[in-house]
Write a protein that holds these residues in place. Structure first.
Motif, PDB file in Angstrom:
ATOM      1  N   LEU A  10     -41.784 -74.237  -9.583  1.00 54.61           N
ATOM      2  CA  LEU A  10     -41.536 -72.964  -9.383  1.00 54.61           C
ATOM      3  C   LEU A  10     -39.914 -72.583  -8.074  1.00 54.61           C
ATOM      4  CD1 LEU A  10     -45.464 -72.101  -7.572  1.00 54.61           C
ATOM      5  CD2 LEU A  10     -44.274 -72.340  -9.259  1.00 54.61           C
ATOM      6  N   THR A  11     -39.734 -73.334  -7.700  1.00 56.28           N
ATOM      7  CA  THR A  11     -37.829 -72.974  -7.397  1.00 56.28           C
ATOM      8  C   THR A  11     -37.280 -73.822  -8.080  1.00 56.28           C
ATOM      9  OG1 THR A  11     -39.116 -73.547  -4.867  1.00 56.28           O
ATOM     10  CG2 THR A  11     -36.620 -73.015  -5.523  1.00 56.28           C
ATOM     11  N   GLU A  12     -37.942 -74.041  -9.248  1.00 60.00           N
ATOM     12  CA  GLU A  12     -36.845 -74.384 -10.088  1.00 60.00           C
ATOM     13  C   GLU A  12     -36.744 -73.216 -11.002  1.00 60.00           C
ATOM     14  OE1 GLU A  12     -38.667 -76.228 -14.223  1.00 60.00           O
ATOM     15  OE2 GLU A  12     -35.388 -77.344 -13.885  1.00 60.00           O
ATOM     16  N   ILE A  13     -37.773 -72.460 -10.893  1.00 60.70           N
ATOM     17  CA  ILE A  13     -37.989 -70.650 -12.201  1.00 60.70           C
ATOM     18  C   ILE A  13     -36.951 -69.541 -11.596  1.00 60.70           C
ATOM     19  CG2 ILE A  13     -39.169 -68.526 -12.828  1.00 60.70           C
ATOM     20  CD1 ILE A  13     -40.930 -71.169 -13.590  1.00 60.70           C
ATOM     21  N   HIS A  14     -37.942 -69.747 -10.160  1.00 66.13           N
ATOM     22  CA  HIS A  14     -37.161 -68.335  -8.656  1.00 66.13           C
ATOM     23  C   HIS A  14     -36.427 -69.191  -7.084  1.00 66.13           C
ATOM     24  CE1 HIS A  14     -37.123 -64.685  -7.173  1.00 66.13           C
ATOM     25  NE2 HIS A  14     -37.269 -65.325  -5.594  1.00 66.13           N
ATOM     26  N   ASN A  15     -35.464 -69.258  -7.975  1.00 66.15           N
ATOM     27  CA  ASN A  15     -34.869 -69.816  -6.307  1.00 66.15           C
ATOM     28  C   ASN A  15     -33.554 -69.240  -5.047  1.00 66.15           C
ATOM     29  OD1 ASN A  15     -32.112 -70.251  -8.116  1.00 66.15           O
ATOM     30  ND2 ASN A  15     -33.838 -72.080  -8.822  1.00 66.15           N
ATOM     31  N   ASP A  16     -32.864 -68.368  -6.348  1.00 68.42           N
ATOM     32  CA  ASP A  16     -31.702 -67.651  -5.730  1.00 68.42           C
ATOM     33  C   ASP A  16     -32.880 -65.970  -5.802  1.00 68.42           C
ATOM     34  OD1 ASP A  16     -29.095 -66.209  -4.489  1.00 68.42           O
ATOM     35  OD2 ASP A  16     -28.520 -66.895  -6.040  1.00 68.42           O
ATOM     36  N   ASN A  17     -32.414 -65.488  -4.894  1.00 70.38           N
ATOM     37  CA  ASN A  17     -32.722 -63.968  -5.262  1.00 70.38           C
ATOM     38  C   ASN A  17     -31.758 -63.574  -4.793  1.00 70.38           C
ATOM     39  OD1 ASN A  17     -32.488 -64.175  -2.308  1.00 70.38           O
ATOM     40  ND2 ASN A  17     -34.413 -63.595  -2.265  1.00 70.38           N
ATOM     41  N   ALA A  18     -32.140 -61.759  -5.834  1.00 65.50           N
ATOM     42  CA  ALA A  18     -30.525 -61.019  -5.795  1.00 65.50           C
ATOM     43  C   ALA A  18     -31.381 -59.805  -5.595  1.00 65.50           C
ATOM     44  CB  ALA A  18     -30.307 -60.828  -7.048  1.00 65.50           C
ATOM     45  N   VAL A  19     -30.760 -58.662  -4.632  1.00 64.23           N
ATOM     46  CA  VAL A  19     -30.629 -57.699  -4.639  1.00 64.23           C
ATOM     47  C   VAL A  19     -30.900 -56.399  -6.062  1.00 64.23           C
ATOM     48  CG1 VAL A  19     -28.502 -56.660  -3.441  1.00 64.23           C
ATOM     49  CG2 VAL A  19     -30.543 -55.292  -2.486  1.00 64.23           C
ATOM     50  N   TRP A  20     -31.744 -55.624  -5.544  1.00 61.17           N
ATOM     51  CA  TRP A  20     -32.113 -54.907  -7.399  1.00 61.17           C
ATOM     52  C   TRP A  20     -30.761 -53.763  -7.224  1.00 61.17           C
ATOM     53  CZ3 TRP A  20     -36.862 -54.902 -10.806  1.00 61.17           C
ATOM     54  CH2 TRP A  20     -36.744 -56.363 -10.629  1.00 61.17           C
ATOM     55  N   ILE A  21     -30.281 -53.469  -8.029  1.00 63.09           N
ATOM     56  CA  ILE A  21     -29.839 -51.568  -7.251  1.00 63.09           C
ATOM     57  C   ILE A  21     -29.500 -50.995  -9.066  1.00 63.09           C
ATOM     58  CG2 ILE A  21     -27.097 -52.484  -7.458  1.00 63.09           C
ATOM     59  CD1 ILE A  21     -26.476 -51.078  -5.167  1.00 63.09           C
ATOM     60  N   ASN A  22     -29.739 -49.852  -8.217  1.00 61.36           N
ATOM     61  CA  ASN A  22     -29.686 -48.918 -10.160  1.00 61.36           C
ATOM     62  C   ASN A  22     -28.294 -49.020  -9.959  1.00 61.36           C
ATOM     63  OD1 ASN A  22     -28.736 -46.382 -11.605  1.00 61.36           O
ATOM     64  ND2 ASN A  22     -31.342 -46.556 -11.286  1.00 61.36           N
ATOM     65  N   PRO A  23     -27.565 -48.640 -11.368  1.00 58.01           N
ATOM     66  CA  PRO A  23     -25.934 -48.725 -12.183  1.00 58.01           C
ATOM     67  C   PRO A  23     -25.837 -47.902 -11.104  1.00 58.01           C
ATOM     68  CG  PRO A  23     -27.778 -48.865 -14.104  1.00 58.01           C
ATOM     69  CD  PRO A  23     -28.976 -49.037 -12.916  1.00 58.01           C
ATOM     70  N   VAL A  24     -26.230 -46.444 -10.625  1.00 57.78           N
ATOM     71  CA  VAL A  24     -25.996 -45.166 -10.829  1.00 57.78           C
ATOM     72  C   VAL A  24     -25.523 -46.038  -9.152  1.00 57.78           C
ATOM     73  CG1 VAL A  24     -25.856 -42.721  -9.466  1.00 57.78           C
ATOM     74  CG2 VAL A  24     -26.887 -43.724 -12.158  1.00 57.78           C
ATOM     75  N   THR A  25     -26.389 -46.218  -8.029  1.00 56.05           N
ATOM     76  CA  THR A  25     -26.238 -46.266  -6.700  1.00 56.05           C
ATOM     77  C   THR A  25     -25.101 -47.482  -7.316  1.00 56.05           C
ATOM     78  OG1 THR A  25     -28.151 -45.858  -6.778  1.00 56.05           O
ATOM     79  CG2 THR A  25     -27.190 -46.977  -4.550  1.00 56.05           C
ATOM     80  N   ALA A  26     -24.780 -48.777  -7.725  1.00 59.03           N
ATOM     81  CA  ALA A  26     -24.188 -49.502  -7.597  1.00 59.03           C
ATOM     82  C   ALA A  26     -22.617 -49.243  -7.931  1.00 59.03           C
ATOM     83  CB  ALA A  26     -24.413 -51.173  -8.355  1.00 59.03           C
ATOM     84  N   ALA A  27     -22.245 -48.522  -9.056  1.00 54.23           N
ATOM     85  CA  ALA A  27     -21.230 -47.478  -8.933  1.00 54.23           C
ATOM     86  C   ALA A  27     -20.345 -47.291  -8.205  1.00 54.23           C
ATOM     87  CB  ALA A  27     -21.580 -46.637 -10.516  1.00 54.23           C
TER      88      ALA A  27
END
Lengths: 193, 823, 306
Positions: free
Chosen positions: B699-716
């Protein structure tokens, strides 16, 4: 009666990308970390809020005209009369031309054994009348397995009654894995983002 | 049963659904196809593997499984085709259960701390030493006359059959749980309205599915069973609309995805209810007969929740709310699936009340294709029943602050112990990991490290968790694949079932099921009368099976140990169970101390006895409800003594000063947000369960690291590109995490999964071997180097004042690009 | 509409730099033998020492190529299996037999050369030359048939490999020849021609021939890149990577500047008579071919197929 030809239909109207198949395969076939016989690709597309995510379960296509078998110098890679493409681990010298020549990247070299490996359609189960492990566990029942040469089989009837797709038809391999409802972007190999 | 795809297709509604999607299959199809399961073959020897049915515990769903054994080693798990909920299928987590047994970082013998607490220095001891030490400590607690100073804190507890009598016999009601970090506010809302907590969305028969704040295709209580039936329903043409802050796989597989501002789902439900009521699309018979309000009262109350108001607050267009409301009321059967996105808020309990109201007025309560009460199977109990313990410390159940929090307030247990709300002598943790799973993990850890607050910490765990690292004594627990429990789960066939959990392999090393440890301790402490001479969990289960109604008629233990599951094959779904009329004998007193009376105003039929001599104050007094001169089963209360009608108006709520009708409570911290602030929500992925599966390498091979989801507008606006490192800061802390810039999230929200960022729990998810870790597992093949972040460390403890649930989805944060820039 | 892959597994590329070395060394063997054969069969006056050097380089490079091929296998001890099975559809299968036969003939010819009896072995030389011609063809086909990759699936590849064989085979002879001691050179030039100083001095024509192959290679590479630049998305992506991306330094610097232009200028310019410069140019030409093979092999696998 004609030989069997085993094949799979993956109904992407049902698949929801749960990856149970991906893990079931690791377990059933003792597949090491870092290599996969079976996996699920995910593609996202669209602009907020009209966004879609598509799933594409992948495995060896068990092609009718497999490039891997054509390129194998030792006969280790072979196609059985029932269409299942296998690797004889005792004959494989690890030259990796089969890996290079597979248009689907379905093959890999085992890091310990140094021989080519891939999905076997769980031949050890199929030979005793049980579906492959990925089909067994598919929560969505998106994977259907059976004899494509049997006009009464579910796979045959699905292939005949639906506009099925195969990956890279232009590669001329004649895959035995068919998709229903696959998204073009998910099926394309491009890494363009 | 020989289950082939063909026979599967013939099975019930699911079969019909499969036919529908697969189009015109020839009816004359020959029965030659391969078996779908129930048998496994060794890849190497080509011999059939030994099959042992049991029950999964990778999450709380309790799927029926079959463990395949080769040379005494568990090699494969599959779904059990005889299990009616999961029908022979299993998710990724369940498939990876094999990893739990053979995790090279498993704890295989008892260990006692030698250095400072948390220093990580341990000494191997014998079970006898460990049990002697615990026995001495617990004896001292008991002899001191304050049994409640023994606190047992569990997480995933599937052993209440032994824990409850053990704690009662000991005399301590200081039992903590973990429900409030999940769905407690939902449960409390349901208990305040229809009695039992939990629901079963009968989606297999639904034509319109509204998903509000949950993700049934990836994670849910009873996930696999629900997920399968959602897919079947969709294949059969059911429509599905999903409200979620991010594009979950459920949202992605829906007809429409509506991004929504966190904490406003309840308001949208109210606005839909308003549309339904004002347009006359409601179920008048149900409202007038079975609820405690009238249509007119609802009309008046709901008028304030206009679609415009809901649109303003939630961001969902008014016209869409109206359209969905009309569809929901007219495309029948319909139902709402709601979970943590709905209830893990400051206003969570109230939000769920709003959803329940929507379901009720649409006539969906306990009907085919609607929102049903749960049906669970019942095991016989061969134990005695010690008197219920009442003594408990305030920290484990702060009723004074949360009078309606019937599922307690788990996130506040340690902080309150730290503040001295009740003295603790022994703190025993089981299958829980407070530093990791609770909000404000650093505060939780401070208390766990504080030897004044917690003088002795026993931890039962199979793995070296962040919690185990802070224990004084670690008892190596058996995994769920090496132990025995009577099991059941809410049935999605609406016919209750029971399942067995039995050892597929013997416990590895010196590990021992905590169940057996508790039985042994009961004997050592001299409180083991309730055991009725039963030696261990295996014997308990044998006796229970042989005494269980229905099961005993088909062979009891001999049947279920081979088949794994049992349900009454002749039983049909009993929808509208509340409308079942009582039999005359139900209305007769069971003893001469009892009197049966009827409340003239509410119609509640209840009994008076010596414990409750003059008024209706306990759910145990409930008998039924009188409506129009007839007596019905009604909505049987659980814990809260409600009337037996579906209580849209709640006297209970009014009693404690909460709104008596479902309403919208704006989240206070969201009302004063600055323009650059965002709301952080967390979510589960489809290959992990909370904190306890990351040691599974597959399972950890599939999901190990995580990232914070952010909308492109918010990110820009923040100069953030996909893959950049960003700093997410809340009022209790900050974390650096990779940004995943995606169109699939609300611009006002950032979301991150909560399965990563372990700093213990073994090599696969933390990069660190456990102190007692053995061998090199598959270290040479581990290719991932990042282990992600744990958002719980920056989420403050924030409790829904009514339901007691932790408001995980409310955290106000800022997000900035870090100095380091690209990660 | 923008689509992005949000989950996929990775695939380790089957071929790495060792294969590039093997392609270079096998080309060297082929090119060297063809040079030796040309000297022998055409009776090129004044080139006997060069021909003999080439005749010795060929079996050594051929053996090295064979060893590389075996060492590069996952299971080297099983290499014999390619000889107990013949798969007419597999370039590797053909290649194994071709390379083995070539090595045997090259060794036999080297023996006759060392014995000074090469004039009586024209049949052997002809057979060896035919096999030498097949080496760039089959190695080329290993790529052509190897993978669905725009850089590989071109019928130009075997031709390009043939030109590469010319470059590295001749360059190797020049390079090794210039490094030989006077004694060895005298022995090689036993018939008394062209042995001078402390090495084998190639005639100016040899450098010009290398320059011809360098130019030919370049023309083929340009044709290939131009053809790809307008083809599929993958092809365009790859061309971009080669010209401006990950492989740009290797391509522009390694292959084009250092490995093609500089040696071309030396071989065709005023420095053509300078032995040190010739040796340098030969070395650079070999490295240039190796750089191009790296671009071909690693670049050709540098994008996911699905």
């Amino acid at each position: 009666m004609a030989d069997k030809r085993f094949g799979m239909v993956i109904d992407l109207r049902r698949c929801h990308g749960c990856k149970a198949c991906q893990v079931a395969c690791k377990s059933e076939n003792d597949v090491p970390l870092g290599v996969w016989r079976s996996w699920v690709k995910e593609v996202e597309q669209g602009t907020y809020p009209n966004v879609k995510r598509h799933f594409l379960p992948r495995l060896c296509n068990h092609c009718e005209h497999p490039a891997c078998v054509r390129n194998c110098p030792t006969g280790a890679s072979y196609k059985r009369p029932d269409g299942v493409v296998l690797v004889d681990r005792n004959k494989c010298i690890g030259c990796r031309y089969c890996i290079a020549s597979c248009p689907y990247q379905s093959r890999f070299l085992l890091a310990d054994e140094k021989v080519a490996d891939k999905c076997t359609f769980c031949a050890h189960r199929v030979d005793q009348g049980i579906v492959p492990a990925c089909v067994n566990t598919c929560i969505a029942r998106a994977r259907i397995f059976g004899d494509l040469n049997d006009p009464n089989s579910e796979v045959r009837q699905l292939v005949d009654s639906h506009p099925v797709q195969v990956l890279k038809p232009e590669a001329g391999q004649s895959p035995s894995v068919f998709y229903i409802g696959a998204d073009d972007n998910a099926m394309r190999g491009s890494e363009a983002g | 049963m020989e289950l082939t795809r063909r026979t599967f297709l013939k099975l019930g509604a699911a079969g019909a659904a499969t036919f529908a999607i697969n189009g015109s299959l020839s009816g004359a199809a020959r029965a030659m196809e391969l078996k779908l399961g129930g048998k496994d073959i060794s890849r190497l020897t080509r011999k059939e593997r030994q099959a042992i049915p049991s029950t999964c515990m990778q999450c709380v769903t309790a799927c029926g499984i079959i463990g395949y054994v080769e040379d005494d080693r568990l090699v494969k798990l599959e779904g059990n085709p005889e299990a009616s909920n999961n029908r022979g299928r299993m998710c990724a987590r369940g498939q990876a259960g094999v990893n739990q047994v053979y995790d090279p970082d498993r704890i295989l013998y008892p260990m006692r701390r030698v250095g400072q607490r948390g220093e990580g220095k341990w000494k191997r001891i014998t079970w006898d030493e460990a049990l002697n030490e615990i026995t001495a400590k617990l004896k001292a607690v008991r002899d001191g006359g304050k049994p409640e100073e023994f606190v047992f804190h569990y997480g995933r507890n599937r052993m209440s059959w032994i824990l409850d009598p053990f704690m009662n016999a000991f005399g301590s009601a200081s039992v903590g749980n973990h429900t409030s970090i999940c769905e407690a506010s939902k449960f409390v809302a349901q208990q305040s309205m229809w009695g039992p907590y939990q629901d079963v969305n009968d989606v297999a028969n639904a034509k319109y599915i509204l998903v509000m704040g949950c993700n049934p295709l990836e994670a849910h209580t009873v996930h696999n069973a629900l997920c399968q039936r959602v897919i079947d329903a969709r294949a059969a043409g059911a429509r599905m609309v999903t409200f979620d802050v991010r594009l979950s796989n459920t949202a992605a597989r829906s007809d429409r995805w509506y991004p929504i501002k966190p904490g406003t789902d309840g308001l949208v439900a109210l606005a839909m209810a308003n549309v339904i009521i004002q347009n006359g699309l409601y179920d008048e018979e149900f409202i007038e007969t079975w609820t405690n309000v009238t249509v007119d009262e609802l009309k008046e109350h709901l008028a304030q929740f206009t679609t415009e108001m809901a649109a303003r607050e939630s961001g969902v267009p008014a016209a869409d709310i109206e359209k969905i409301a009309v569809e929901f009321a007219t495309i029948k059967p319909s139902t709402v699936i709601s979970y943590r996105g709905m209830v893990s808020h400051y206003n969570g309990m109230m939000n769920e009340r709003c959803v329940m109201l929507l379901e009720a007025i649409a006539g969906n309560i306990d009907v085919k294709g609607g929102r049903c009460l749960k049906r669970t199977g019942k095991w016989a109990n061969p134990f005695g029943s010690p008197k219920e313990a009442k003594a408990k410390i305030g920290a484990v159940d702060p009723k004074k602050d949360y009078p309606l929090a019937a599922h307690k307030v788990a996130q506040e247990v340690l902080p309150r112990i730290g503040k001295g709300e009740g003295k603790v002598q022994v703190y025993w943790t089981y299958c829980i990991n407070p530093p990791y799973v609770m909000p404000d993990g650093n505060r939780q850890m401070e208390v766990l490290k504080d030897e004044k607050a917690i003088p002795f910490h026993v931890c039962s765990d199979a793995y070296y968790s962040e919690n185990a690292a802070l224990a004084d004594l670690i008892l190596p627990d058996a995994t769920y694949l090496e132990r025995y429990d009577p099991e059941t789960s809410p049935s999605f066939t609406i016919v209750p079932f029971i399942q067995v959990r039995q050892a597929i392999t013997n416990p590895l090393g010196e590990s021992r099921p905590t169940q057996d440890v508790l039985m042994e301790l009961a004997r050592r402490l001299g409180i083991g009368d309730f055991l009725n001479g039963i030696k261990d969990s295996a014997e308990y289960l044998r006796k229970a099976a042989d005494a269980t109604e229905g099961l005993k008629d088909v062979g009891g233990w001999e049947y279920i140990r081979k088949v794994g599951a049992w349900y009454d094959k002749g039983k049909k779904p009993d929808y509208k169970s509340y409308a079942k009329e009582l039999k005359p004998e139900d209305l007769k007193p069971k003893s001469k101390d009892e009197r049966i009376v009827v409340d003239g105003k509410t119609g509640t039929v209840y009994k008076l006895d010596k414990d409750h001599p003059d008024k209706y104050e306990s759910d145990k007094q409930y008998v039924g409800i009188r409506i129009g001169g007839k007596y019905y089963k009604g909505f049987k209360p659980y814990k809260f003594p409600i009337s037996g009608k579906f209580e849209i108006r709640s006297a209970l709520m009014a009693k404690y000063g909460f709104p008596e009708l479902p309403t919208y409570i704006p989240i206070p911290t969201h009302q004063s947000m600055k323009p650059d602030e965002l709301i952080l929500t967390t979510f589960k992925v489809n290959v992990h369960t909370q904190s306890r599966t990351q040691n599974c390498k597959w399972l950890t091979e599939i999901h190990n690291d995580n990232a914070v989801w952010i909308n492109p507008v918010t990110a820009a606006k923040r100069g953030v590109a996909d893959g950049d490192l960003v700093k997410v800061t809340s009022k209790v802390g900050s974390m650096e995490v990779r940004a995943r810039v995606t169109e699939g999230i609300h611009p006002g929200v950032v979301a991150v999964s909560f399965h990563s960022g372990h700093w213990q729990y073994g090599r696969y998810c933390s990069g660190k071997k456990a102190p007692a870790g053995v061998g090199d597992g598959e270290d040479r093949h581990v290719w991932w180097k990042n282990f992600g972040v744990l958002p719980n460390l920056i989420i403050p403890v924030a409790t829904d004042p009514i339901g007691g649930g932790q408001a995980y989805m409310d955290t106000v944060v800022t997000v900035d690009k870090t100095q380091a820039g690209r990660g | 509409m923008n689509a992005s892959i949000v989950y996929d597994v990775f695939h380790v590329n089957p071929f790495g730099w060792v294969v590039a070395v093997y392609f270079t060394v096998s080309a060297m063997a082929a090119g060297a033998f063809l040079l030796a054969a040309a000297v022998n069969l055409l009776g090129l006056k004044g080139q006997q020492a060069v021909g003999r050097t080439a005749a010795l380089v060929a079996p050594l490079a051929g053996a090295l190529a064979g060893l590389l091929l075996i060492a590069e296998l996952g299971r080297p001890t099983r290499f014999w299996r390619v000889f107990t099975h013949f798969n007419p559809a597999s370039p590797v299968s053909w290649g194994a037999f071709i390379l083995l036969a070539f090595i045997i003939i090259a060794v036999l010819y080297a023996r006759t050369v060392l014995a000074g009896k090469e004039e009586g072995s024209r049949g052997l030389v002809a057979a060896g030359a035919a096999l030498a011609c097949l080496i760039p063809v089959y190695t080329g086909f290993e790529l052509v048939r190897g993978r669905v990759s725009p850089l590989w699936n071109s019928p130009l590849i075997p031709v390009l490999f043939f030109f590469a064989a010319g470059v590295v085979g001749l360059s190797a002879v020049v390079l090794i020849g210039s490094a030989l001691t006077a004694g060895v050179a005298r022995r090689l030039g036993a018939s008394g021609v062209a042995a001078a100083g402390d090495g084998v001095a190639p005639a100016a024509g040899l450098g010009k021939t290398i320059a011809f192959f360098l130019a030919g290679s370049l023309v083929l590479v340009v044709i290939q890149l131009l053809a790809l630049a307008g083809a599929s998305t993958e092809a365009v992506t790859i061309v971009r990577k080669v010209l401006a991306g990950r492989f740009a330094v290797l391509f522009w610097g390694g292959y084009l500047a250092v490995g093609t232009v500089v040696p071309f200028v030396i071989f065709t310019g005023r420095g053509a008579g300078n032995r040190t410069l010739q040796a340098l140019a030969s070395l650079l030409a070999v490295l240039g071919v190796f750089a191009l093979r790296l671009v071909d092999i690693i670049g050709g696998q540098s994008f996911p197929l699905n």
